[in-house]
Design a protein around this motif. Structure first.
Motif, short mmCIF file in Angstrom:
data_model
loop_
_atom_site.label_atom_id
_atom_site.label_comp_id
_atom_site.label_asym_id
_atom_site.label_seq_id
_atom_site.Cartn_x
_atom_site.Cartn_y
_atom_site.Cartn_z
N TYR A 15 -22.43 -25.37 75.44
CA TYR A 15 -23.73 -25.21 74.82
C TYR A 15 -24.22 -23.76 74.83
N TYR A 16 -24.02 -23.05 75.94
CA TYR A 16 -24.60 -21.72 76.10
C TYR A 16 -23.61 -20.57 76.02
N ASN B 12 -19.00 -23.12 69.35
CA ASN B 12 -18.92 -22.95 67.90
C ASN B 12 -17.50 -23.07 67.35
N LYS B 13 -16.63 -23.75 68.04
CA LYS B 13 -15.24 -23.89 67.59
C LYS B 13 -14.90 -25.30 67.09
N PHE C 146 -9.42 -29.35 69.59
CA PHE C 146 -10.65 -29.06 70.34
C PHE C 146 -10.73 -29.92 71.60
N HIS C 147 -10.54 -31.23 71.45
CA HIS C 147 -10.64 -32.12 72.61
C HIS C 147 -9.48 -31.91 73.58
N SER C 148 -8.32 -31.58 73.07
CA SER C 148 -7.19 -31.28 73.96
C SER C 148 -7.46 -30.04 74.79
N ILE C 149 -8.12 -29.06 74.22
CA ILE C 149 -8.39 -27.83 74.96
C ILE C 149 -9.37 -28.09 76.09
N PRO D 232 -21.74 -37.32 73.41
CA PRO D 232 -20.45 -36.80 72.91
C PRO D 232 -20.44 -35.27 72.83
N ILE D 233 -19.32 -34.71 73.19
CA ILE D 233 -19.16 -33.26 73.14
C ILE D 233 -19.29 -32.74 71.71
N LYS D 234 -18.83 -33.52 70.74
CA LYS D 234 -18.90 -33.04 69.35
C LYS D 234 -20.34 -32.95 68.84
#
Length: 160
Positions: free
Chosen positions: A44-45, A89-90, A99-102, A153-155
């Motif tokens: 978030y930050y 922002n990725k 993204f989720h794998s990272i 959710p992270i997304k």
């Protein structure tokens, strides 16, 4: 006022971790709710505030009886906040799988460092037992992180 709410939530997560760590222990494996919050915080930050939050809460953890070695918590939480901050922002630029794998790899890296520093002798003597301890603690926390995905959710993080 917004900053006060965010830092008070970090303290609240710390208190939940402190109170529930013995209750949720399976053998000697405990979920790490703080690393989940640091992951969200970094996403978030960004990396700068992720490192600050990780280091601050890590020092607080090290001053409690939850700590095993002094300095390991600020190190691992700072790395988690820094690495997750680079995912800010990725989400739209990377495929969802990548993204989720990272972020899953970031959590795994956190537990690898933590387990290696804590169980160095076990790494030298019995690598299979070491890998099992790392994997068990990683999966136990990842289970709670996946449950959190249904609620937060992270997304959906607006900066992810």
């Amino acid at each position: 006022m917004k900053d006060l709410r965010i830092w008070s939530l970090l303290i609240f997560i710390f208190i939940i971790q402190y109170l529930l760590s013995d209750l949720l222990t399976i053998r000697y494996y405990q979920p790490d709710f703080i690393v989940i919050y640091i992951l969200y915080f970094g996403l978030y930050y960004g990396p700068y505030y992720g490192v600050i939050a990780g280091f601050s809460i890590g020092l607080l953890v090290d001053l409690t009886p939850m700590a095993s070695y002094f300095g390991i918590s600020p190190l691992t939480y700072s790395l988690t906040g820094f690495l997750s901050g680079y995912l800010q922002n990725k989400y739209n630029r990377l495929s969802p799988f990548v993204f989720h794998s990272i972020w899953i790899l970031i959590i795994g890296f956190h537990f690898m460092i933590f387990t290696y520093i804590r169980f160095q002798l076990l790494f030298e003597v019995d690598k299979l037992q070491f890998i099992f301890r790392w994997f068990a603690s990683f999966i136990y926390t990842l289970f709670f992180l996946f449950v959190m995905q249904f609620f937060f959710p992270i997304k959906r993080i607006h900066n992810a």
